[in-house]
Design a protein around this motif. Structure first.
Motif, short mmCIF file in Angstrom:
data_model
loop_
_atom_site.label_atom_id
_atom_site.label_comp_id
_atom_site.label_asym_id
_atom_site.label_seq_id
_atom_site.Cartn_x
_atom_site.Cartn_y
_atom_site.Cartn_z
N ARG A 1 0.80 -1.23 0.04
CA ARG A 1 0.07 0.02 0.12
C ARG A 1 0.94 1.33 -0.01
O ARG A 1 1.97 1.33 0.51
CB ARG A 1 -1.09 0.08 1.22
N ARG A 2 0.33 2.13 -0.34
CA ARG A 2 0.90 3.51 -0.60
C ARG A 2 0.29 4.70 0.27
O ARG A 2 -0.86 4.51 0.32
CB ARG A 2 1.30 3.98 -2.04
N PRO A 3 0.93 5.46 0.84
CA PRO A 3 0.22 6.63 1.44
C PRO A 3 -0.60 7.65 0.69
O PRO A 3 -0.35 7.60 -0.63
CB PRO A 3 1.48 7.66 2.17
N THR A 4 -1.72 7.88 1.37
CA THR A 4 -2.77 8.69 0.85
C THR A 4 -2.36 9.85 0.82
O THR A 4 -1.82 10.37 1.85
CB THR A 4 -3.99 8.32 1.08
N LEU A 5 -2.36 10.76 -0.22
CA LEU A 5 -2.18 12.16 0.01
C LEU A 5 -3.37 13.18 0.05
O LEU A 5 -4.52 12.99 -0.01
CB LEU A 5 -1.48 12.55 -1.58
#
Lengths: 329, 208
Positions: free
Chosen positions: A303-307
């Motif tokens: 998962r990638r961080p949400t901006l």
């Protein structure tokens, strides 16, 4: 005496030897085992079909590609790998056809948009019922490569084709009383089988505040990857607001109405504590049932961080200055 | 059924129980689990857990209704399959969704109540799996063993609630599981009521 041959007597040679008998039984059992495994496999496949089927829609003429250099600041072109056409067209939330994201494409395959009309009405000087052609003629389609973040925690990067909603609004001249824009999806349970169940209160409705609607990032999209929108992605015309959760991007629009008061919106009506009117992407405000801090980018592992504002803070942050985004989620 | 046939029937269940896993692995290696394979793996292993829980709980009613006592021989394997897929379900979540991070798993749990409910279901199944051997049944004694294994009901209830809670809007599938579970538990309740009121024959044997 004439010796009579006793034909009924079974000689030892006639008895099936145990080894053959057991082999036959084993053979049958192996067959049963294989057949049952195949049957289970077929049942599994029926329940979990492999998504396939090529999506072919007409090529859009005259799409203006988003030039990279000038668009970093505008947000028109995000510099991240685009999600594949196959994934964009086989993983859709479009409850009008199916609540199964992987089942929308096949459920929508025969959706016909011939004779489509969009009524733009309400607090405007020049209300008009547009044919799709007239609507698309307002401005040539521009390529916009946007992030798309679903409230469920997954995301994509989609090359849309469309023009800023503001151009349509300018054409109909909103009056000064117009404060919000209300959108409505087609209501036709014959063509949209999902509308036969009452999972949502049909037709699907959405809304934007006037300044949000006039923001250049908010577009009316008619295509992806240079082709006209396939039904599962909201054919023939849909809204895209990249800084908001995906459900704000109402699909298959038939009505756009300028109004004075905040319009009702489908998901916030369904669960007001879970989905707000604004629905801006915000990693700091969790959905009541899950965290919004990270996202699963389709096509990536992990998962990638949400901006904040889905990475469009620079462009849209000022629209919400002074607002409590925890309350106005 | 003869001993030999029972063994074959068990083999049938063993093999068929592995078919969904084999297809998951096959589809994963051929990149045909769809756009969101992580989610698909988590969802499907969870679904298999619920299906095997329901099958396990269907054994006793079926056996009583049909009189096919040999059915009882398959209950352990079905139950162990439920536990097996439950463990896979958790492992998929822990690895694919949480990147093997214990801290992020725990913080996520606090935020997502249905994770607590789901973990409860899985944890309840651990003692059942451990005590599933013949030796354990003997050691515990049938009565105590059966009492312990009623935890399976709680695990199934928690499992269905866990599924219901995480569905966004279309709750039809969790409701189907709920309905099946209600029938299986309802049958047991009726039996239990009857056994309380009806005069018991001297050699009556209680069955879970």
């Amino acid at each position: 005496m004439i010796p009579v041959k006793d034909t009924n007597k079974i000689s030892g040679n006639d008895i099936t030897p145990p080894s053959v008998y057991f082999n036959r039984r084993n053979f049958i059992r192996t067959g049963i085992l294989a057949a049952s495994a195949v049957a289970t496999g077929v049942a599994y496949r029926k329940l979990n079909p492999v998504a396939s089927g090529e999506v072919k829609t007409a090529k859009l003429e005259g799409v203006i590609s988003a030039p990279a250099a000038t668009n970093a600041a505008s947000g028109f072109r995000v510099d991240e790998p685009e999600t594949s056409f196959d994934d964009i067209t086989h993983y859709n939330n479009f409850y009008e056809f199916s609540t199964d994201k992987e089942g929308v494409a096949s459920a929508a395959i025969h959706f016909d948009t011939k004779g489509w009309q969009v009524s733009v009405e309400g607090l405007v000087n020049k209300p008009k019922v547009f044919s799709l052609d007239d609507l698309l003629k307002i401005s040539p389609p521009e390529e916009r490569i946007y992030r798309m973040r679903c409230v469920e925690g997954w995301s994509m990067v989609i090359p849309w084709a469309g023009y800023s909603l503001s151009k349509l609004l300018d054409a109909v001249e909103p009056t000064s009383a117009a404060k919000f824009v209300a959108f409505e999806t087609l209501l036709d349970p014959k063509r949209m089988p999902g509308q036969r169940s009452d999972v949502l209160n049909w037709p699907y409705v959405e809304g934007l505040r006037m300044d949000e609607a006039m923001h250049p990032l908010a577009i009316l999209a008619s295509g992806i990857y240079g082709r006209s929108l396939p039904p599962q992605d909201g054919a023939p015309i849909r809204l895209v607001t990249p800084w908001k959760y995906g459900f704000k991007g109402i699909k298959s629009i038939v009505k756009i109405k300028l109004v004075a008061d905040q319009p009702r919106t489908s998901w916030s009506e369904y669960a007001p504590n879970e989905y707000g009117f604004y629905a801006n992407v915000n990693p700091h405000v969790d959905h009541p049932r899950w965290s919004q801090a990270t996202e699963q980018r389709i096509g990536e592992s992990g998962r990638r961080p949400t901006l904040m504002f889905n990475g469009y803070e620079e462009q849209v942050g000022h629209l919400y200055a002074g607002m409590d985004l925890r309350k106005n989620f | 059924m003869k001993e030999n046939d029972i063994r074959f029937a068990k083999l049938l269940i063993l093999v068929n129980g592995l078919v969904p896993l084999a297809l998951l692995v096959w589809d994963q290696s051929h990149k045909q689990l769809g756009a969101n394979p992580q989610n698909f793996l988590i969802l499907t292993t969870g679904m298999m857990t619920l299906i095997f829980l329901m099958l396990t709980m269907a054994v006793t009613p079926l056996r009583k209704i049909t009189g096919w006592n040999w059915l009882i021989q398959f209950r352990r394997m079905l139950g162990l399959y439920a536990f097996f897929y439950g463990c896979l379900h958790f492992l998929c979540f822990f690895s694919l969704d949480r990147g093997f991070s214990i801290s992020s798993t725990l913080t996520e749990m606090v935020k997502r109540k249905y994770l607590i409910v789901g973990s409860t279901a899985l944890i309840l199944m651990i003692p059942l799996a451990i005590t599933s051997t013949n030796a354990m049944i003997k050691r515990m004694g049938g009565k105590r063993w059966r009492a312990l294994h009623r935890l399976a009901y709680m695990a199934a209830i928690a499992g269905v609630i866990h599924y219901y809670m995480q569905v966004k809007a279309d709750v039809r599938q969790p409701l189907v599981f709920g309905a099946v579970l209600a029938v299986l538990l309802g049958w047991r309740f009726v039996q239990w009521q009857r056994s309380k009121t009806a005069p018991k024959p001297a050699h009556a044997v209680k069955q879970g």
